[in-house]
Design a protein around this motif. Structure first.
Motif, PDB file in Angstrom:
ATOM      1  N   ARG A 130       0.810  -1.218   0.000  1.00 21.15           N
ATOM      2  CA  ARG A 130       0.000   0.000   0.000  1.00 21.15           C
ATOM      3  C   ARG A 130       0.844   1.269   0.000  1.00 21.15           C
ATOM      4  N   PHE A 131       1.946   1.268   0.746  1.00 20.75           N
ATOM      5  CA  PHE A 131       2.689   2.513   0.949  1.00 20.75           C
ATOM      6  C   PHE A 131       4.012   2.566   0.186  1.00 20.75           C
ATOM      7  N   CYS A 132       4.596   1.432  -0.158  1.00 22.09           N
ATOM      8  CA  CYS A 132       5.886   1.436  -0.860  1.00 22.09           C
ATOM      9  C   CYS A 132       5.661   1.742  -2.338  1.00 22.09           C
ATOM     10  N   LYS A 133       6.232   2.846  -2.797  1.00 21.87           N
ATOM     11  CA  LYS A 133       6.061   3.278  -4.188  1.00 21.87           C
ATOM     12  C   LYS A 133       7.317   3.053  -5.020  1.00 21.87           C
ATOM     13  N   HIS A 134       8.320   2.398  -4.463  1.00 24.43           N
ATOM     14  CA  HIS A 134       9.594   2.210  -5.157  1.00 24.43           C
ATOM     15  C   HIS A 134       9.634   0.838  -5.823  1.00 24.43           C
ATOM     16  N   GLY A 135      10.737   0.571  -6.495  1.00 22.05           N
ATOM     17  CA  GLY A 135      10.906  -0.695  -7.175  1.00 22.05           C
ATOM     18  C   GLY A 135      11.270  -1.819  -6.216  1.00 22.05           C
ATOM     19  N   ALA A 136      11.520  -3.006  -6.810  1.00 25.28           N
ATOM     20  CA  ALA A 136      11.805  -4.194  -5.999  1.00 25.28           C
ATOM     21  C   ALA A 136      13.121  -4.068  -5.254  1.00 25.28           C
ATOM     22  N   ASN A 137      14.065  -3.329  -5.797  1.00 29.60           N
ATOM     23  CA  ASN A 137      15.374  -3.183  -5.167  1.00 29.60           C
ATOM     24  C   ASN A 137      15.475  -1.929  -4.300  1.00 29.60           C
ATOM     25  N   TYR A 142       8.748   2.470   5.201  1.00 31.26           N
ATOM     26  CA  TYR A 142       7.732   1.465   5.486  1.00 31.26           C
ATOM     27  C   TYR A 142       8.263   0.033   5.379  1.00 31.26           C
ATOM     28  N   CYS A 143       9.414  -0.165   4.785  1.00 28.46           N
ATOM     29  CA  CYS A 143       9.925  -1.527   4.619  1.00 28.46           C
ATOM     30  C   CYS A 143      11.378  -1.677   5.060  1.00 28.46           C
ATOM     31  N   MET A 144      11.980  -0.615   5.556  1.00 26.86           N
ATOM     32  CA  MET A 144      13.364  -0.728   6.001  1.00 26.86           C
ATOM     33  C   MET A 144      13.421  -1.551   7.291  1.00 26.86           C
ATOM     34  N   PRO A 145      14.504  -2.285   7.522  1.00 30.14           N
ATOM     35  CA  PRO A 145      14.601  -3.125   8.725  1.00 30.14           C
ATOM     36  C   PRO A 145      14.517  -2.295  10.002  1.00 30.14           C
ATOM     37  N   LEU A 146      13.932  -2.886  11.027  1.00 28.87           N
ATOM     38  CA  LEU A 146      13.785  -2.225  12.317  1.00 28.87           C
ATOM     39  C   LEU A 146      14.931  -2.597  13.238  1.00 28.87           C
ATOM     40  N   GLU A 147      15.190  -1.729  14.191  1.00 33.64           N
ATOM     41  CA  GLU A 147      16.173  -2.044  15.213  1.00 33.64           C
ATOM     42  C   GLU A 147      15.618  -3.134  16.138  1.00 33.64           C
ATOM     43  N   PRO A 148      16.476  -3.959  16.724  1.00 35.84           N
ATOM     44  CA  PRO A 148      15.978  -5.054  17.579  1.00 35.84           C
ATOM     45  C   PRO A 148      15.266  -4.578  18.839  1.00 35.84           C
ATOM     46  N   TYR A 149      15.409  -3.298  19.175  1.00 35.80           N
ATOM     47  CA  TYR A 149      14.761  -2.765  20.368  1.00 35.80           C
ATOM     48  C   TYR A 149      13.569  -1.872  20.023  1.00 35.80           C
ATOM     49  N   ASP A 150      13.044  -1.987  18.813  1.00 34.36           N
ATOM     50  CA  ASP A 150      11.950  -1.120  18.373  1.00 34.36           C
ATOM     51  C   ASP A 150      10.736  -1.309  19.279  1.00 34.36           C
ATOM     52  N   ALA A 151      10.230  -0.200  19.853  1.00 38.20           N
ATOM     53  CA  ALA A 151       9.131  -0.262  20.824  1.00 38.20           C
ATOM     54  C   ALA A 151       7.824  -0.706  20.172  1.00 38.20           C
ATOM     55  N   ALA A 152       7.549  -0.240  18.954  1.00 35.08           N
ATOM     56  CA  ALA A 152       6.309  -0.622  18.277  1.00 35.08           C
ATOM     57  C   ALA A 152       6.290  -2.122  17.978  1.00 35.08           C
ATOM     58  N   TYR A 153       7.421  -2.674  17.566  1.00 36.34           N
ATOM     59  CA  TYR A 153       7.502  -4.119  17.297  1.00 36.34           C
ATOM     60  C   TYR A 153       7.287  -4.910  18.583  1.00 36.34           C
ATOM     61  N   GLN A 154       7.840  -4.421  19.698  1.00 35.09           N
ATOM     62  CA  GLN A 154       7.641  -5.093  20.981  1.00 35.09           C
ATOM     63  C   GLN A 154       6.164  -5.127  21.358  1.00 35.09           C
ATOM     64  N   ALA A 155       5.503  -3.985  21.227  1.00 40.59           N
ATOM     65  CA  ALA A 155       4.089  -3.931  21.602  1.00 40.59           C
ATOM     66  C   ALA A 155       3.230  -4.795  20.690  1.00 40.59           C
ATOM     67  N   GLU A 156       3.557  -4.828  19.412  1.00 40.54           N
ATOM     68  CA  GLU A 156       2.768  -5.606  18.457  1.00 40.54           C
ATOM     69  C   GLU A 156       2.885  -7.097  18.724  1.00 40.54           C
ATOM     70  N   HIS A 157       4.067  -7.564  19.136  1.00 38.25           N
ATOM     71  CA  HIS A 157       4.299  -8.996  19.358  1.00 38.25           C
ATOM     72  C   HIS A 157       4.286  -9.364  20.836  1.00 38.25           C
ATOM     73  N   SER A 158       3.788  -8.466  21.694  1.00 33.59           N
ATOM     74  CA  SER A 158       3.636  -8.731  23.136  1.00 33.59           C
ATOM     75  C   SER A 158       4.945  -9.191  23.774  1.00 33.59           C
ATOM     76  N   ILE A 159       6.038  -8.510  23.454  1.00 36.60           N
ATOM     77  CA  ILE A 159       7.341  -8.805  24.050  1.00 36.60           C
ATOM     78  C   ILE A 159       7.525  -7.875  25.245  1.00 36.60           C
ATOM     79  N   LYS A 160       7.529  -8.442  26.433  1.00 40.25           N
ATOM     80  CA  LYS A 160       7.575  -7.630  27.647  1.00 40.25           C
ATOM     81  C   LYS A 160       8.979  -7.139  27.952  1.00 40.25           C
ATOM     82  N   HIS A 161       9.984  -7.984  27.714  1.00 42.56           N
ATOM     83  CA  HIS A 161      11.366  -7.634  28.026  1.00 42.56           C
ATOM     84  C   HIS A 161      12.223  -7.718  26.766  1.00 42.56           C
TER      85      HIS A 161
END
Length: 657
Positions: A130-137, A142-161
């Motif tokens: 929906r949001f990525c308007k660039h090519g395959a490469n 919206y698609c760049m890798p997240l840091e391992p401590y990303d707060a939104a990813y933690q909340a989405e996957h119910s990671i407490k620690h």
């Protein structure tokens, strides 16, 4: 670059090139001090904590230390005893032949830590349609890798620690690797009074104390990270064999978890403890608890034996039962660990902190060379429907520091921790700073409250998930041998080992290739039986297997190809200890009767008077049991002589027949 320096002498600014050696900065700092001891000079990026002696930074320049334009450096030092004028401290210039090494740089970390240090820990994301308007490469926000401590990813996957290495990524400076390793981001937590005092202006505690040596006030809070993210039991049979003792006696049991640490892919940069076996130390079980000796005598031997495995093992934690059968339904247990009572008692939390403190984790990210612990506490307790399940926990670094400072103790209420009183006696001096904790009141407002004299134990706990693999592939293929330290319930004897070896046909097997299907099946059955942790731990105590051959035995029976390749056992068959064991097996095996005359021919050699004597004794015994002419009836069960008219035995109460 401009560097700001703050010490007890005031605030100073120095213009220095980024390539200048640390010794240049040290000499400028010493020029601003009065009677400073150069040996005690420390620098830090914080007003309190993370102090590093400048003597450990020899040969480094300002850029490799991660210093940038405008950085503030906090300086501390001790005053000289003599009144001699301060002299500039001399630090050797950097040399290619000799570089000062720090404690944390020479630490040998665990294999799983080395693995995660080689990874960047980024969380990959797919291209958003929906949001990525660039090519395959291409790549965007919206698609760049997240840091391992990303707060939104933690909340989405119910990671407490956060995982340990994700937390390191979060607090480490975002500079070059050389600057990141110059000053470790972690420092061990301590609530003890500093002895001697850094200021040196008063006698040591308990004779004197000041703000420079006393610990700061403590605010209890949930630990943002955990050293272990998941506890995995390699096979359900491990738990079933452990529960057998409780099911047979009703007494609680304790066991050490033998396993290893592996990457856990379900959490960013996660670590899981894989349990391959249990070892039960000497203990005295009771209906509502148990008595255990710490440290236990066999610990060095068990640790050494675990390292001999094809995949080196270690002690990753401990497990104990807390089960009470339901009086109304003996097939179920009482549900007593729940949100309205407690999950871990205060006594268990203090015990866990003691174990974790004595088993630190080697770390290159801590100034002391070790940080935290990966010892997991597993509890076998009842669920809400009365079934048995595992709960896994760790205690926080705050809990370990409070136990190390002798600040807390267990209370009568399991879910409450009591804070000890301050003691200024010379023999048992104890300083207890102010302790607070936060909670939400009935109006959903966060309130800060003093933790004296007690506080809930939940503030010290860190949850750890647990589970079993979908396709179990345990390192040890058997759990049938008798378990150690279960006197009267399961006893270990070398005679049982020799009988089983004889039954499996071990003396007939050799290191030559199997010649038939039956030979291969015998090898397979023998390999399964030998691959038993409790059997290996017992054989080491029999003195029949040398230390060198024991390494061959353990590495062979834990080989991944043990059941697929019959030739794996050849290395074991060639050892001297195995040949000795086979010799004992042949000598102890019952001899097979040779073909010869029948029993009727053998009886001809027995004199007739022997048969007459046996017949007379048998007739007398029958007469005694019947009680004819004797006036008594002998009980056939306990042999008590009852009066002739009785129908039941007066002692055992059974019928006289």
């Amino acid at each position: 670059m401009l560097l700001r320096v703050r010490s007890k002498d005031g605030n100073f600014r120095f213009e220095l090139p980024s390539t200048a050696d640390i010794s240049v900065l040290v000499n400028k700092i010493l020029e601003t001090t009065v009677d400073a001891d150069p040996v005690s000079l420390t620098v830090s990026d914080q007003p309190r904590g993370n102090e590093t002696l400048v003597s450990t930074l020899k040969g480094r320049n300002l850029q490799t230390l991660g210093l940038k334009h405008g950085d503030m450096i906090f300086v501390g030092y001790a005053t000289k005893v003599s009144q001699a004028p301060a002299t500039p401290m001399t630090i050797d210039a950097p040399s290619s032949t000799r570089v000062q090494s720090n404690i944390w740089e020479n630490v040998q970390e665990d294999v799983v830590d080395i693995y995660w240090r080689s990874k960047n820990g980024k969380i990959p994301r797919d291209r958003d349609a929906r949001f990525c308007k660039h090519g395959a490469n291409g790549m965007c926000d919206y698609c760049m890798p997240l840091e391992p401590y990303d707060a939104a990813y933690q909340a989405e996957h119910s990671i407490k620690h956060l995982s340990y290495h994700a937390y390191l990524h979060k607090i480490s400076p975002k500079t070059s690797s050389a600057a990141a390793t110059a000053i470790p981001p972690l420092s061990p937590l301590s609530y003890k009074v500093k002895n001697p005092c850094p200021s040196g202006g008063h006698p040591p505690w308990p004779a004197g104390i000041c703000t420079g040596c006393q610990p700061s006030a403590i605010t209890l809070q949930s630990q943002p990270f955990r050293m272990v993210d998941h506890l995995e039991i390699a096979s359900p049979d491990i738990i079933e064999r452990f529960l057998k003792a409780w099911r047979s006696t009703g007494l609680q049991r304790f066991g050490w978890l033998i396993g290893r640490y592996e990457p856990y892919e379900k959490a960013p940069m996660g670590i899981k403890a894989v349990v391959e076996a249990l070892y039960e130390p000497p203990q005295e079980g009771e209906l509502d608890g148990l008595t255990l000796g710490i440290p236990w005598e066999d610990e060095p031997r068990i640790r050494e034996l675990a390292k001999m495995s094809s995949a080196p093992l270690t002690i990753v934690g401990y497990i104990f039962t807390d089960l009470d059968p339901d009086p109304e339904d003996r097939t179920k247990s009482i549900y007593k660990r729940h949100p309205h009572s407690f999950f871990v008692s205060s006594l268990e939390a203090i015990f866990a902190a003691t174990i974790q403190k004595s088993n630190p984790t080697p770390s290159r990210s801590c100034s002391s060379g070790a940080f935290g612990s990966r010892m997991v506490t597993a509890i076998l307790t009842a669920t809400e429907d009365g079934k048995v399940d595992i709960s896994a926990y760790q205690v926080s670094e705050q809990a370990c520091a409070m136990v190390d400072a002798d600040m807390i103790e267990a209370s009568v209420e399991p879910g409450i921790v009591r804070i000890k009183e301050e003691d200024r006696s010379q023999d048992a001096a104890r300083y207890v700073p102010d302790v607070f904790f936060r909670y939400k009141n009935e109006y959903n407002l966060e309130v800060k409250k003093t933790a004296k004299p007690c506080f809930p134990v939940e503030y010290l706990l860190v949850n750890v998930t647990h589970g079993f693999p979908q396709n179990p592939s345990p390192l040890f293929r058997s759990n049938q041998f008798a378990i150690e330290n279960r006197p009267g319930l399961e006893d270990q004897h070398i005679e049982d080992v020799l009988k089983t070896l004889a039954r499996l046909g071990a003396p007939q097997l050799s290191d030559s290739p199997p010649t038939s299907t039956s030979d291969a099946s015998k090898r397979l059955e023998l390999a399964k039986w030998l691959s038993d942790w409790h059997l290996l731990a017992f054989l080491e105590t029999t003195q029949l297997v040398s230390k060198v051959d024991m390494k061959v035995l353990v590495s062979t029976v834990t080989s991944p190809s043990l059941l697929g390749d019959p030739s794996v056992l050849n290395a074991l068959f060639k050892t001297e200890s195995w040949q000795t064991l086979m010799t004992f097996t042949r000598e102890s095996a019952p001899s097979t009767p040779a073909p010869g005359p029948s029993s009727s021919h053998i009886d001809e050699d027995i004199p007739q008077d022997v048969f007459d004597q046996i017949a007379a004794e048998e007739a007398t015994r029958r007469e005694g049991f019947s009680g004819v002419g004797s006036g008594v009836k002998i009980c056939p069960h306990c042999t008590f002589e009852n009066p002739e008219g009785e129908t039941d035995c007066e002692v055992c109460g059974l019928p006289l027949g």
